[in-house]
Design an enzyme around this catalytic site. Structure first.
Site, PDB file in Angstrom:
ATOM      1  N   THR A 123      10.223  24.855 -47.912  1.00  0.00           N
ATOM      2  CA  THR A 123      11.539  24.951 -47.276  1.00  0.00           C
ATOM      3  C   THR A 123      12.626  24.735 -48.330  1.00  0.00           C
ATOM      4  O   THR A 123      12.678  23.671 -48.952  1.00  0.00           O
ATOM      5  CB  THR A 123      11.651  23.893 -46.163  1.00  0.00           C
ATOM      6  OG1 THR A 123      10.601  24.152 -45.231  1.00  0.00           O
ATOM      7  CG2 THR A 123      12.996  23.940 -45.466  1.00  0.00           C
ATOM      8  N   CYS A 265      10.023  16.694 -41.511  1.00  0.00           N
ATOM      9  CA  CYS A 265      10.820  17.929 -41.472  1.00  0.00           C
ATOM     10  C   CYS A 265      12.198  17.786 -40.833  1.00  0.00           C
ATOM     11  O   CYS A 265      13.205  18.044 -41.490  1.00  0.00           O
ATOM     12  CB  CYS A 265      10.046  19.018 -40.751  1.00  0.00           C
ATOM     13  SG  CYS A 265       8.699  19.638 -41.757  1.00  0.00           S
TER      14      CYS A 265
HETATM   15  C1  UDX Z   1       8.428  20.328 -36.890  1.00  0.00           C
HETATM   16  C2  UDX Z   1       8.572  21.729 -36.289  1.00  0.00           C
HETATM   17  O1  UDX Z   1       8.141  21.693 -34.921  1.00  0.00           O
HETATM   18  C3  UDX Z   1       7.778  22.742 -37.107  1.00  0.00           C
HETATM   19  O2  UDX Z   1       7.998  24.049 -36.587  1.00  0.00           O
HETATM   20  C4  UDX Z   1       8.270  22.674 -38.553  1.00  0.00           C
HETATM   21  O3  UDX Z   1       7.625  23.594 -39.369  1.00  0.00           O
HETATM   22  C5  UDX Z   1       8.093  21.258 -39.082  1.00  0.00           C
HETATM   23  O4  UDX Z   1       8.827  20.350 -38.250  1.00  0.00           O
HETATM   24  P1  UDX Z   1       6.641  18.370 -36.809  1.00  0.00           P
HETATM   25  O5  UDX Z   1       7.545  17.603 -37.719  1.00  0.00           O
HETATM   26  O6  UDX Z   1       5.187  18.392 -37.090  1.00  0.00           O
HETATM   27  O7  UDX Z   1       7.086  19.913 -36.745  1.00  0.00           O
HETATM   28  O8  UDX Z   1       6.823  17.746 -35.370  1.00  0.00           O
HETATM   29  P2  UDX Z   1       7.280  18.157 -33.908  1.00  0.00           P
HETATM   30  O9  UDX Z   1       6.079  18.322 -33.050  1.00  0.00           O
HETATM   31  O10 UDX Z   1       8.217  19.281 -33.942  1.00  0.00           O
HETATM   32  O11 UDX Z   1       8.030  16.801 -33.468  1.00  0.00           O
HETATM   33  C6  UDX Z   1       9.066  16.257 -34.274  1.00  0.00           C
HETATM   34  C7  UDX Z   1       9.597  14.957 -33.704  1.00  0.00           C
HETATM   35  O12 UDX Z   1      10.315  15.205 -32.511  1.00  0.00           O
HETATM   36  C8  UDX Z   1       8.537  13.920 -33.333  1.00  0.00           C
HETATM   37  O13 UDX Z   1       8.988  12.641 -33.742  1.00  0.00           O
HETATM   38  C9  UDX Z   1       8.439  14.010 -31.830  1.00  0.00           C
HETATM   39  O14 UDX Z   1       8.036  12.787 -31.242  1.00  0.00           O
HETATM   40  C10 UDX Z   1       9.885  14.343 -31.465  1.00  0.00           C
HETATM   41  N1  UDX Z   1      10.012  15.069 -30.197  1.00  0.00           N
HETATM   42  C11 UDX Z   1       9.491  16.315 -30.050  1.00  0.00           C
HETATM   43  C12 UDX Z   1      10.742  14.493 -29.150  1.00  0.00           C
HETATM   44  O15 UDX Z   1      11.241  13.369 -29.262  1.00  0.00           O
HETATM   45  N2  UDX Z   1      10.880  15.209 -27.989  1.00  0.00           N
HETATM   46  C13 UDX Z   1      10.367  16.448 -27.810  1.00  0.00           C
HETATM   47  O16 UDX Z   1      10.570  17.020 -26.730  1.00  0.00           O
HETATM   48  C14 UDX Z   1       9.642  17.025 -28.881  1.00  0.00           C
END
Ligand code: UDX
Length: 439
Positions: A123, A265
């Site tokens: 990224t 991320c």
């Molecule tokens: C994210 C993106 O989804 C992915 O496409 C990108 O390439 C990398 O960043 P990731 O960091 O693995 O992926 O986690 P993700 O499942 O997206 O969740 C991120 C954070 O948001 C977590 O802390 C999760 O608990 C929180 N979250 C997610 C919420 O609080 N509420 C939600 O509804 C969804």
């Protein structure tokens, strides 16, 4: 096709292993010898669902790890740059590893005759492939980008814990291309994927990645703001999320209110985009608010706990350390500042996480007690705080009888408040208009 992937971290290794599984010949390159040794011995260096199986199936066949980048480039036709771009405190991203990889690739390209395509997967801020990667490749190869070798930017959209599934079942594939010839080669690599494949400029591909993450982060901060208002107005946010999510323009995903987003991320990417906007003399009002709200939201479970009781000397069970379920990653996990605050209040902290205990030890040392099970964390506890949405924590109702005071703060809204109260629990949750306002 013959592929090399520079950087066998989270994104590089998943990309390499999946492409090998799709019958390409893949070299994964990393500077850390121990990691390379593990991969070649079929041991996943990170916890990721399905990775162990992919390594077992493909190592020794068409997947090899190595520390020799130049050799890997020489023996392939496409090279992915998938090294880390760590974020600084000011939101900037560190391009050292990108630059180092580009140098090695450039040196190898000097000795190659076929049309090789270099693909940036890391990224990077819009413009980086153009203004940083291409000049280094040209300098070290003595060749001209576009004419003598190709360049693409192909962002990843992989969720930790579901990365292999996401790689194999993408919503879309974005190919940013320097010229048609470069893009055609990457299009060919993805020819069997059944999803929209979008071809764009290099800069647009870089921006699509940032904008995707910024939008998802905004959705989370949005529902968290609604949750905070719901708590005060006597409405359960989970009902509201369901009600708005049924609107197809909104959709139900990423509307789970809780203690905010963490991970490697969202915080890093939104910060980087904010910084980039400011550099360009634009004040990103909305994105600033998304980040501010998230910082506050991380402390919401602590605040509820603090308002319930004097925490000094109390035994608090904290369930969940990882930034989300399905990973051992604790980077920017809301559990970290929460535990720090609880410790400052004089509470005794007993933690349990199915995967992230080892990583948490590096942060908390012996300041907290690491429990082997949910039961031992809950035993005799005055309060339980849920910080990660692990499935293991969703059915713990009958374990609450182990606690001294049956009080739970659900930081991820994974419990059913009615079921919890049927077990004699006092239930508090983010966006739940419970006792925090009536005590
Ligand atoms: C994210 C993106 O989804 C992915 O496409 C990108 O390439 C990398 O960043 P990731 O960091 O693995 O992926 O986690 P993700 O499942 O997206 O969740 C991120 C954070 O948001 C977590 O802390 C999760 O608990 C929180 N979250 C997610 C919420 O609080 N509420 C939600 O509804 C969804």
């Amino acid at each position: 096709m013959r592929i090399s992937v520079i950087g066998a971290g989270y994104v590089g290794l998943i990309t390499g292993a999946c492409l090998a599984d799709l019958d390409n010949e893949v070299y994964c390159v990393d500077v850390i010898e121990e990691k390379v040794r593990k991969i070649n011995n079929k041991i996943p260096p990170i916890y990721e669902e399905g990775l162990s199986e992919l390594l077992k199936k493909n190592i020794g066949k068409n997947l090899t790890a190595s520390t020799d980048a130049e050799n890997a480039v020489k023996n392939s036709d496409i090279t992915f740059i998938a090294v880390g771009t760590p974020g600084g405190d000011d939101g900037s991203i560190n391009l050292t590893y990108i630059e180092e990889s580009a140098k090695s690739i450039g040196k190898a390209l000097k000795e190659k005759n076929n049309y090789h395509v270099v693909v940036v997967k890391s990224t990077v801020i819009p413009g980086t492939t153009d203004s940083v990667v291409i000049p280094i490749l040209e300098e070290f190869s003595g060749k001209t980008a576009g004419r003598d070798f190709g360049v693409c930017m192909n962002p990843e959209f992989l969720r930790e814990g579901k990365a292999i599934y996401d790689f194999m079942n993408p919503d879309r594939i974005v190919i940013g291309e320097l010229n048609k010839k470069s893009g055609d080669m990457i299009r060919e690599l993805y020819k069997n994927f059944d999803c929209p494949i979008m071809r764009t400029s290099l800069r647009a591909a870089e921006m699509i990645k940032y904008a995707s993450n910024a939008f998802l982060a905004t959705k989370i901060s949005f529902i968290n703001e609604i949750a905070n208002i719901c708590e005060r107005t006597g409405v359960d946010v989970t009902e509201v999320a369901k009600g708005i999510g049924l609107d197809r323009r909104i959709n139900p995903n990423f509307l789970n209110a809780g203690v905010g987003f963490g991970g490697s991320c969202f915080p890093k990417d939104v910060n980087a985009l904010v910084r980039e906007a400011k550099e360009e003399n634009y004040e990103p009002v909305l994105l600033n608010a998304v980040l501010d709200l998230n910082e506050k939201q991380k402390m919401r479970a602590y605040e509820i706990a603090r308002d319930i009781m004097d925490l000094s000397g109390k035994k608090i069970a904290v369930l969940g350390l990882a930034f989300k379920e399905g990973t051992d990653d604790v980077r920017y996990a809301p559990a970290i500042p929460t535990i720090e605050k609880l410790l400052k209040s004089g509470a005794k902290i007993f933690v349990y996480d199915p995967e992230a205990m080892e990583n948490a030890k590096g942060i908390f040392g012996n300041k907290v007690k690491y429990c082997k099970s949910i039961d031992s964390a809950l035993e005799n506890a005055d309060l339980c705080i849920i910080m990660t949405e692990w499935n293991d924590f969703k059915e713990i109702y009958d374990k609450f009888s182990l606690m001294k005071n049956k009080i739970v703060v659900d930081g991820r809204r994974i419990l059913d408040p009615v079921k919890a109260e049927n077990q004699g629990m006092e239930y508090y949750g983010i966006g739940f208009p419970g006792k925090q306002y009536t005590r």
